[in-house]
Motif scaffolding. Structure first.
Motif, mmCIF file in Angstrom:
data_model
loop_
_atom_site.group_PDB
_atom_site.id
_atom_site.type_symbol
_atom_site.label_atom_id
_atom_site.label_comp_id
_atom_site.label_asym_id
_atom_site.label_seq_id
_atom_site.Cartn_x
_atom_site.Cartn_y
_atom_site.Cartn_z
ATOM 1 N N THR A 185 32.114 34.161 38.263
ATOM 2 C CA THR A 185 33.294 34.812 37.691
ATOM 3 C C THR A 185 34.569 34.369 38.401
ATOM 4 N N HIS A 186 34.421 33.674 39.512
ATOM 5 C CA HIS A 186 35.562 33.156 40.259
ATOM 6 C C HIS A 186 35.071 32.022 41.162
ATOM 7 N N THR A 187 35.999 31.302 41.788
ATOM 8 C CA THR A 187 35.583 30.202 42.666
ATOM 9 C C THR A 187 35.308 30.700 44.091
ATOM 10 N N SER A 188 35.477 32.005 44.323
ATOM 11 C CA SER A 188 35.269 32.520 45.684
ATOM 12 C C SER A 188 33.865 32.260 46.251
ATOM 13 N N PRO A 189 32.768 32.224 45.419
ATOM 14 C CA PRO A 189 31.466 31.913 46.029
ATOM 15 C C PRO A 189 31.444 30.555 46.741
ATOM 16 N N TYR A 211 33.942 31.855 34.562
ATOM 17 C CA TYR A 211 33.644 32.485 33.265
ATOM 18 C C TYR A 211 33.779 34.009 33.351
ATOM 19 N N ARG A 212 34.434 34.571 32.346
ATOM 20 C CA ARG A 212 34.488 36.038 32.275
ATOM 21 C C ARG A 212 34.480 36.466 30.824
ATOM 22 N N CYS A 213 33.908 37.604 30.555
ATOM 23 C CA CYS A 213 33.865 38.119 29.196
ATOM 24 C C CYS A 213 35.237 38.719 28.882
ATOM 25 N N THR A 218 46.416 35.442 27.157
ATOM 26 C CA THR A 218 46.513 34.968 28.548
ATOM 27 C C THR A 218 45.170 35.029 29.274
ATOM 28 N N HIS A 219 44.095 35.340 28.544
ATOM 29 C CA HIS A 219 42.762 35.372 29.152
ATOM 30 C C HIS A 219 41.802 34.572 28.290
ATOM 31 N N SER A 220 40.977 33.759 28.943
ATOM 32 C CA SER A 220 40.020 32.947 28.195
ATOM 33 C C SER A 220 38.638 33.158 28.809
ATOM 34 N N PRO A 221 37.552 33.114 27.988
ATOM 35 C CA PRO A 221 36.215 33.351 28.560
ATOM 36 C C PRO A 221 35.805 32.272 29.559
ATOM 37 N N MET A 222 36.330 31.059 29.388
ATOM 38 C CA MET A 222 36.121 30.018 30.404
ATOM 39 C C MET A 222 37.504 29.589 30.851
ATOM 40 N N PHE A 223 37.754 29.568 32.122
ATOM 41 C CA PHE A 223 39.037 29.084 32.613
ATOM 42 C C PHE A 223 38.810 28.404 33.960
ATOM 43 N N HIS A 224 39.898 27.978 34.586
ATOM 44 C CA HIS A 224 39.762 27.207 35.829
ATOM 45 C C HIS A 224 40.492 27.909 36.964
ATOM 46 N N GLN A 225 39.856 27.896 38.109
ATOM 47 C CA GLN A 225 40.527 28.430 39.301
ATOM 48 C C GLN A 225 40.502 27.378 40.399
ATOM 49 N N ILE A 226 41.403 27.542 41.336
ATOM 50 C CA ILE A 226 41.294 26.744 42.559
ATOM 51 C C ILE A 226 41.279 27.745 43.725
ATOM 52 N N GLU A 227 40.279 27.606 44.546
ATOM 53 C CA GLU A 227 40.094 28.501 45.681
ATOM 54 C C GLU A 227 40.617 27.803 46.924
ATOM 55 N N GLY A 228 41.176 28.560 47.838
ATOM 56 C CA GLY A 228 41.582 27.981 49.121
ATOM 57 C C GLY A 228 41.019 28.826 50.249
ATOM 58 N N MET A 294 56.399 36.508 38.066
ATOM 59 C CA MET A 294 55.135 36.231 37.378
ATOM 60 C C MET A 294 54.026 36.115 38.410
ATOM 61 N N GLU A 295 52.909 36.806 38.139
ATOM 62 C CA GLU A 295 51.792 36.759 39.099
ATOM 63 C C GLU A 295 51.025 35.453 38.915
ATOM 64 N N ILE A 296 50.782 34.755 40.019
ATOM 65 C CA ILE A 296 49.998 33.526 39.823
ATOM 66 C C ILE A 296 48.706 33.471 40.644
ATOM 67 N N PHE A 322 42.621 32.270 49.138
ATOM 68 C CA PHE A 322 43.395 32.566 47.924
ATOM 69 C C PHE A 322 42.670 31.992 46.723
ATOM 70 N N GLY A 323 42.964 32.533 45.540
ATOM 71 C CA GLY A 323 42.365 32.031 44.300
ATOM 72 C C GLY A 323 43.404 32.076 43.203
ATOM 73 N N LEU A 324 43.570 30.942 42.536
ATOM 74 C CA LEU A 324 44.678 30.819 41.592
ATOM 75 C C LEU A 324 44.162 30.328 40.240
ATOM 76 N N ASP A 327 44.806 27.310 34.675
ATOM 77 C CA ASP A 327 45.303 27.300 33.289
ATOM 78 C C ASP A 327 46.616 28.081 33.174
ATOM 79 N N ARG A 328 46.686 29.177 33.945
ATOM 80 C CA ARG A 328 47.930 29.982 33.925
ATOM 81 C C ARG A 328 49.101 29.159 34.444
ATOM 82 N N VAL A 329 48.840 28.385 35.493
ATOM 83 C CA VAL A 329 49.917 27.567 36.056
ATOM 84 C C VAL A 329 50.334 26.503 35.045
HETATM 85 C C1 FA5 Z 1 40.043 36.405 41.723
HETATM 86 O O1 FA5 Z 1 39.354 35.797 40.911
HETATM 87 C C2 FA5 Z 1 39.855 36.248 43.189
HETATM 88 N N1 FA5 Z 1 38.626 35.553 43.451
HETATM 89 C C3 FA5 Z 1 41.041 35.539 43.799
HETATM 90 C C4 FA5 Z 1 41.082 35.619 45.275
HETATM 91 C C5 FA5 Z 1 40.532 34.605 46.017
HETATM 92 C C6 FA5 Z 1 41.674 36.716 45.899
HETATM 93 C C7 FA5 Z 1 40.560 34.672 47.410
HETATM 94 C C8 FA5 Z 1 41.711 36.795 47.283
HETATM 95 C C9 FA5 Z 1 41.157 35.779 48.022
HETATM 96 P P1 FA5 Z 1 41.629 37.437 39.926
HETATM 97 O O2 FA5 Z 1 40.593 38.110 39.145
HETATM 98 O O3 FA5 Z 1 42.936 38.132 40.035
HETATM 99 O O4 FA5 Z 1 41.139 37.121 41.412
HETATM 100 O O5 FA5 Z 1 41.892 35.963 39.299
HETATM 101 C C10 FA5 Z 1 42.733 35.027 39.951
HETATM 102 C C11 FA5 Z 1 43.619 34.312 38.916
HETATM 103 O O6 FA5 Z 1 42.817 33.787 37.868
HETATM 104 C C12 FA5 Z 1 44.588 35.253 38.238
HETATM 105 O O7 FA5 Z 1 45.770 35.379 38.988
HETATM 106 C C13 FA5 Z 1 44.849 34.537 36.938
HETATM 107 O O8 FA5 Z 1 45.826 33.515 37.143
HETATM 108 C C14 FA5 Z 1 43.534 33.841 36.647
HETATM 109 N N2 FA5 Z 1 42.736 34.517 35.627
HETATM 110 C C15 FA5 Z 1 42.016 35.658 35.751
HETATM 111 N N3 FA5 Z 1 41.353 35.948 34.618
HETATM 112 C C16 FA5 Z 1 41.645 34.953 33.739
HETATM 113 C C17 FA5 Z 1 41.252 34.655 32.390
HETATM 114 N N4 FA5 Z 1 40.367 35.384 31.718
HETATM 115 N N5 FA5 Z 1 41.759 33.544 31.801
HETATM 116 C C18 FA5 Z 1 42.605 32.750 32.487
HETATM 117 N N6 FA5 Z 1 43.012 32.953 33.754
HETATM 118 C C19 FA5 Z 1 42.547 34.054 34.385
#
Ligand code: FA5
Length: 356
Positions: A185-189, A211-213, A218-228, A294-296, A322-324, A327-329
């Motif tokens: 559901t996030h890149t944190s793992p 992936y998230r349901c 502004t929300h997609s079931p598959m999107f991209h994150q970058i973890e730091g 704007m939250e990023i 951090f996790g960003l 696609d939002r960016v």
């Molecule tokens: C997380 O996913 C945390 N893992 C981020 C994090 C990492 C926090 C490390 C602290 C330390 P969140 O659920 O807020 O957090 O998602 C992070 C970003 O992903 C959001 O700011 C948003 O830009 C994006 N995002 C979230 N859900 C969606 C979605 N369904 N579609 C597109 N982008 C999304």
């Protein structure tokens, strides 16, 4: 033919006569002209063989015979080329007169050139920025165990925090959540996998699909994150702010950055990072819902429980993560109003975003 003997003036004269007769008979018949070309000048052509036979003459006769044969060859070849050129020009002229060539037609377009997908462009740009700050790139699987995606990140079993990220289950929980497999559901793992593999100190970014349901503009079931993740002795909130401000300025130019308290189970304290709205420069507009911000991304100091899950001494080391949403960016960068455009593979949309 008897020319194989020697290229005497009489033989060459006979060849010339024969050539002229054949050329006159051929008229503008291209096939016939090509046949003559090969019969006289091809590898087994009459003039080619005569030239070869010069080498067998007595030395004192070779020079004159060679010169004469070459002269005849050049002159006959020239005559043939003239007729061939004239024939080609006539054919072109005929084609033009038929009117089949419309010079007013627009030219044919070159094969359209592709370019990198907007998400890939932004992703590469971000990775480059972090690489300049000394971050390595790490990766992990998209199908994750419950433990890597939640448990090791300090989400207790049955804790409501799990509902923050609507999960797609690959193997649903039966009696124990720990046994389930999920689409991450996030890149944190990747933090967990990297710390288990490398320990501390560590400084990585991990881009990838999540992936998230979840589905709306502004929300997609598959999107991209970058973890730091940066863990080392003495890493503090000030480092977090410095790195993220440097990153945001490199990506969006100089603009305001704001940290707001927030909650994620795997960090303490946790923050959400806002960027001064790129559309109205902070004045307030529809896109930023009149807030000017704007939250990023989400971020915070790595929770000691997470360090402990990975066997890292939480007394000695501290770190931030951090996790960003990539696609939002990309939406902000190119003022895209609906995230779904990114995933429709519509060439009309994609061709407008040709950066790199
Ligand atoms: C997380 O996913 C945390 N893992 C981020 C994090 C990492 C926090 C490390 C602290 C330390 P969140 O659920 O807020 O957090 O998602 C992070 C970003 O992903 C959001 O700011 C948003 O830009 C994006 N995002 C979230 N859900 C969606 C979605 N369904 N579609 C597109 N982008 C999304």
């Amino acid at each position: 033919m008897t020319e194989a003997t020697a290229p005497t003036p009489e033989v060459l004269e006979a060849v010339q006569r024969d050539f002229s007769g054949q050329l006159a008979d051929a008229g503008r018949d291209v096939d016939e002209l090509q046949r003559i070309r090969s019969a006289f000048f091809g590898p087994k052509g009459r003039l080619t063989l005569l030239l070869k036979s010069v080498g067998q003459l007595p030395p004192e006769a070779r020079r004159d015979a060679g010169r004469l044969t070459n002269e005849v060859k050049r002159s006959l070849e020239g005559a043939l080329m003239e007729v061939l050129d004239a024939t080609a020009a006539e054919a072109r002229e005929k084609e033009l007169r038929k009117g089949r060539l419309d010079l007013s037609l627009p030219g044919r377009r070159a094969i359209p050139k592709g370019s990198l997908h907007p998400v890939t462009q932004i992703n590469n740009e971000m990775v480059d920025i972090f690489a300049r700050m000394g971050f390595d790139v790490a990766g992990g699987p998209e199908v994750e165990t419950d433990w890597h995606n939640f448990g090791a990140l300090n989400f207790p079993d049955d804790h409501p925090a799990r509902d923050m990220q609507d999960t797609f289950f690959v193997r649903p929980p039966d009696d124990r959540p720990a046994g389930s497999l999920v689409l991450r559901t996030h890149t944190s793992p990747v933090q967990i996998r990297a710390m288990l593999a490398q320990g501390a100190p560590i400084r990585i970014v991990a881009p990838g699909r999540v992936y998230r349901c979840d589905s709306d503009p502004t929300h997609s079931p598959m999107f991209h994150q970058i973890e730091g993740l940066w863990v080392d002795e003495g890493v503090s909130m000030a480092h977090l702010r410095g790195v993220l401000t440097g990153f945001i300025n490199a990506l969006f130019g100089e603009r305001g950055v704001r940290l707001r308290p927030s909650f994620f189970p795997f960090v303490e304290p946790g923050v959400e990072v806002d960027l001064e709205c790129v559309f109205c420069d902070g004045a307030g507009c529809n896109v930023c819902k009149q807030t000017g911000w704007m939250e990023i991304l989400g971020a915070g100091m790595v929770h000691p429980n997470v360090l402990k899950s990975c066997g890292i001494d939480a007394e000695k080391y501290t770190g931030f993560a951090f996790g960003l949403g990539i696609d939002r960016v990309a939406m902000l960068r190119w003022a895209i109003d609906d995230l779904a455009h990114m995933f429709r593979s519509d060439a009309r949309f994609l061709s407008q975003i040709r950066g790199i």
